[in-house]
Enzyme design. Structure first.
Site, PDB file in Angstrom:
ATOM      1  N   TYR A  47       0.822  -1.221   0.000  1.00  0.00           N
ATOM      2  CA  TYR A  47       0.000   0.000   0.000  1.00  0.00           C
ATOM      3  C   TYR A  47       0.861   1.279   0.000  1.00  0.00           C
ATOM      4  O   TYR A  47       0.348   2.361  -0.250  1.00  0.00           O
ATOM      5  CB  TYR A  47      -0.944   0.050   1.215  1.00  0.00           C
ATOM      6  CG  TYR A  47      -1.941  -1.092   1.309  1.00  0.00           C
ATOM      7  CD1 TYR A  47      -2.119  -1.979   0.259  1.00  0.00           C
ATOM      8  CD2 TYR A  47      -2.704  -1.266   2.451  1.00  0.00           C
ATOM      9  CE1 TYR A  47      -3.016  -3.031   0.358  1.00  0.00           C
ATOM     10  CE2 TYR A  47      -3.619  -2.310   2.550  1.00  0.00           C
ATOM     11  CZ  TYR A  47      -3.766  -3.195   1.500  1.00  0.00           C
ATOM     12  OH  TYR A  47      -4.664  -4.226   1.610  1.00  0.00           O
ATOM     13  N   HIS A 105       0.245 -11.703   1.771  1.00  0.00           N
ATOM     14  CA  HIS A 105      -0.785 -10.866   1.135  1.00  0.00           C
ATOM     15  C   HIS A 105      -1.520 -11.587   0.010  1.00  0.00           C
ATOM     16  O   HIS A 105      -2.719 -11.393  -0.196  1.00  0.00           O
ATOM     17  CB  HIS A 105      -0.096  -9.620   0.571  1.00  0.00           C
ATOM     18  CG  HIS A 105      -1.016  -8.487   0.276  1.00  0.00           C
ATOM     19  ND1 HIS A 105      -0.613  -7.187   0.325  1.00  0.00           N
ATOM     20  CD2 HIS A 105      -2.329  -8.442  -0.079  1.00  0.00           C
ATOM     21  CE1 HIS A 105      -1.638  -6.396   0.015  1.00  0.00           C
ATOM     22  NE2 HIS A 105      -2.677  -7.138  -0.246  1.00  0.00           N
TER      23      HIS A 105
HETATM   24  N1  LIG Z   1      -5.701  -8.614   1.412  1.00  0.00           N
HETATM   25  C1  LIG Z   1      -6.035  -8.091   0.243  1.00  0.00           C
HETATM   26  O1  LIG Z   1      -5.660  -8.601  -0.827  1.00  0.00           O
HETATM   27  C2  LIG Z   1      -6.917  -6.874   0.222  1.00  0.00           C
HETATM   28  C3  LIG Z   1      -7.529  -6.489  -0.979  1.00  0.00           C
HETATM   29  C4  LIG Z   1      -8.353  -5.352  -0.963  1.00  0.00           C
HETATM   30  C5  LIG Z   1      -8.546  -4.665   0.207  1.00  0.00           C
HETATM   31  N2  LIG Z   1      -7.913  -5.044   1.364  1.00  0.00           N
HETATM   32  C6  LIG Z   1      -8.087  -4.286   2.630  1.00  0.00           C
HETATM   33  O2  LIG Z   1      -9.476  -4.109   2.878  1.00  0.00           O
HETATM   34  C7  LIG Z   1      -9.746  -2.722   3.018  1.00  0.00           C
HETATM   35  C8  LIG Z   1     -11.153  -2.414   2.571  1.00  0.00           C
HETATM   36  O3  LIG Z   1     -11.353  -2.700   1.191  1.00  0.00           O
HETATM   37  P1  LIG Z   1     -11.514  -1.539   0.104  1.00  0.00           P
HETATM   38  O4  LIG Z   1     -10.865  -0.291   0.606  1.00  0.00           O
HETATM   39  O5  LIG Z   1     -11.035  -2.072  -1.196  1.00  0.00           O
HETATM   40  O6  LIG Z   1     -13.094  -1.368  -0.054  1.00  0.00           O
HETATM   41  P2  LIG Z   1     -14.315  -1.080   0.964  1.00  0.00           P
HETATM   42  O7  LIG Z   1     -13.845  -0.912   2.352  1.00  0.00           O
HETATM   43  O8  LIG Z   1     -15.345  -2.114   0.667  1.00  0.00           O
HETATM   44  O9  LIG Z   1     -14.896   0.290   0.405  1.00  0.00           O
HETATM   45  C9  LIG Z   1     -14.199   1.497   0.513  1.00  0.00           C
HETATM   46  C10 LIG Z   1     -15.051   2.574  -0.159  1.00  0.00           C
HETATM   47  O10 LIG Z   1     -16.274   2.747   0.586  1.00  0.00           O
HETATM   48  C11 LIG Z   1     -16.412   4.113   0.941  1.00  0.00           C
HETATM   49  N3  LIG Z   1     -17.051   4.172   2.269  1.00  0.00           N
HETATM   50  C12 LIG Z   1     -16.529   3.808   3.460  1.00  0.00           C
HETATM   51  N4  LIG Z   1     -17.417   3.965   4.455  1.00  0.00           N
HETATM   52  C13 LIG Z   1     -18.544   4.472   3.892  1.00  0.00           C
HETATM   53  C14 LIG Z   1     -19.795   4.875   4.404  1.00  0.00           C
HETATM   54  N5  LIG Z   1     -20.083   4.760   5.702  1.00  0.00           N
HETATM   55  N6  LIG Z   1     -20.721   5.365   3.538  1.00  0.00           N
HETATM   56  C15 LIG Z   1     -20.439   5.465   2.222  1.00  0.00           C
HETATM   57  N7  LIG Z   1     -19.268   5.093   1.656  1.00  0.00           N
HETATM   58  C16 LIG Z   1     -18.321   4.604   2.489  1.00  0.00           C
HETATM   59  C17 LIG Z   1     -15.025   4.693   0.963  1.00  0.00           C
HETATM   60  O11 LIG Z   1     -15.094   6.067   0.711  1.00  0.00           O
HETATM   61  P3  LIG Z   1     -13.932   7.117   1.096  1.00  0.00           P
HETATM   62  O12 LIG Z   1     -12.654   6.520   0.583  1.00  0.00           O
HETATM   63  O13 LIG Z   1     -14.316   8.348   0.372  1.00  0.00           O
HETATM   64  O14 LIG Z   1     -13.926   7.295   2.556  1.00  0.00           O
HETATM   65  C18 LIG Z   1     -14.367   3.922  -0.194  1.00  0.00           C
HETATM   66  O15 LIG Z   1     -14.685   4.515  -1.433  1.00  0.00           O
HETATM   67  C19 LIG Z   1      -8.644  -2.066   2.184  1.00  0.00           C
HETATM   68  O16 LIG Z   1      -8.535  -0.686   2.421  1.00  0.00           O
HETATM   69  C20 LIG Z   1      -7.464  -2.886   2.593  1.00  0.00           C
HETATM   70  O17 LIG Z   1      -6.997  -2.495   3.890  1.00  0.00           O
HETATM   71  C21 LIG Z   1      -7.127  -6.148   1.394  1.00  0.00           C
END
Ligand SMILES: NC(=O)c1ccc[n+]([C@@H]2O[C@H](COP(=O)([O-])OP(=O)(O)OC[C@H]3O[C@@H](n4cnc5c(N)ncnc54)[C@H](OP(=O)(O)O)[C@@H]3O)[C@@H](O)[C@H]2O)c1
Length: 270
Positions: A47, A105
């Site tokens: 990241y 990861h």
């Molecule tokens: N291990 C892996 O391979 C892997 C892969 C993907 C993700 N991850 C981890 O999982 C985390 C979460 O996944 P993600 O970031 O891809 O997607 P997510 O958490 O499903 O969605 C994030 C999106 O939702 C929005 N959001 C958050 N809270 C909200 C609310 N209460 N109301 C409306 N919109 C909201 C955020 O907006 P804003 O940004 O504008 O706040 C962002 O655009 C990642 O950040 C990472 O740490 C791990």
């Protein structure tokens, strides 16, 4: 905040995801989350934000023992020496003397699982990480790690949300008492604008995003790490813990399409 007990650590069930947050914006988001009461921060060497997170943790005044920090080693660094180097670099950037959870990861085609887990278990024995785990591992890979190598896996972090079925994986993980940490728990934000979830939310004075998160957190052995950069969303996501869903709500969520994968970990699911 509820916690999951796994392999000697106590994992807060709602954490802050930080993918695509970098630099000052990342630092500000993590400082805001820690001030609001988040105690579980999810990052990864990939990241490019461990420095910013380290700065936020240092500035927060949160006692180390109260904080859960997860980071991950990228698939290009899975040779034993490369894992050690990646781990040292992550710890330094995070300004910590140990992390709470260190994850593989992403699986790599040529990875040597026994050699990798020997290094990871050594890091755990040395107290440099309190626990180890995996992300994006399918059932076949998990069986090798859990049943053959017998590595003490504290979680499998995978994509899981209202629009993606993970029943077979959940069943396997729960048979081994291994938590599932749900990434993309809001389907990368799509859940926040879903009409079915919004209608459920109206019944309970909650938002669609809160409904999506509570559906996950109502499941045994599941934690979730929504990413939110704005304090307002961070606060709302914490508030999801107080939403009460009923059977009718769960039936409506069960009827949503369940094949909307946001991330394709390739090899892991072939
Ligand atoms: N291990 C892996 O391979 C892997 C892969 C993907 C993700 N991850 C981890 O999982 C985390 C979460 O996944 P993600 O970031 O891809 O997607 P997510 O958490 O499903 O969605 C994030 C999106 O939702 C929005 N959001 C958050 N809270 C909200 C609310 N209460 N109301 C409306 N919109 C909201 C955020 O907006 P804003 O940004 O504008 O706040 C962002 O655009 C990642 O950040 C990472 O740490 C791990």
């Amino acid at each position: 905040m509820e916690h999951l007990q796994t392999q000697g650590i106590s994992l807060p069930r709602l954490g802050l995801g930080t993918f695509r947050l970098q630099g000052d914006a990342c630092r500000a988001a993590v400082e805001s989350a820690l001030a609001l009461g988040y105690r579980h921060i999810d990052t990864a060497e990939m990241y490019g934000n461990e420095d910013a997170i380290g700065a936020a943790i240092a500035a927060s005044g949160v006692a180390r023992k109260d904080l859960h920090a997860t980071t991950k080693v990228w698939h290009e660094n899975l040779a034993p020496d490369a894992i050690r180097r990646a781990f040292d670099a992550s710890l330094k950037k995070l300004r910590l003397d140990h992390v709470d959870l260190y994850l593989v990861h992403w699986p790599a085609p040529n990875m040597n699982l026994p050699a990798m887990f020997e290094v990871l278990m050594r890091l755990k024995e040395q107290g440099r990480t309190r626990a180890i785990g995996v992300a994006n591992f399918n059932i076949a890979l998990l069986k090798t790690v859990v049943e053959e190598i017998k590595a003490p896996i504290a979680c499998n972090q995978v994509e899981y949300h209202v629009m993606l079925d993970q029943t077979p994986l959940r069943k396997y993980l729960s048979s081994k008492a291994i938590p599932l940490v749900a990434y993309c728990p809001l389907a990368q934000g799509r859940a926040a604008s879903d009409a079915t979830l919004a209608a459920i939310g109206r019944k309970h004075g909650a938002s669609a995003a809160q409904v999506a998160l509570k559906w996950l957190l109502d499941q045994d052995g599941v934690a979730a790490i929504p990413k939110a950069s704005r304090a307002e969303s961070q606060r709302a996501n914490l508030g999801a813990l107080n939403v009460g869903l009923d059977d009718e709500d769960r039936q409506a969520i069960a009827a949503l399409p369940k094949d909307r994968r946001c991330v394709n970990p390739g090899l892991a699911w072939d």
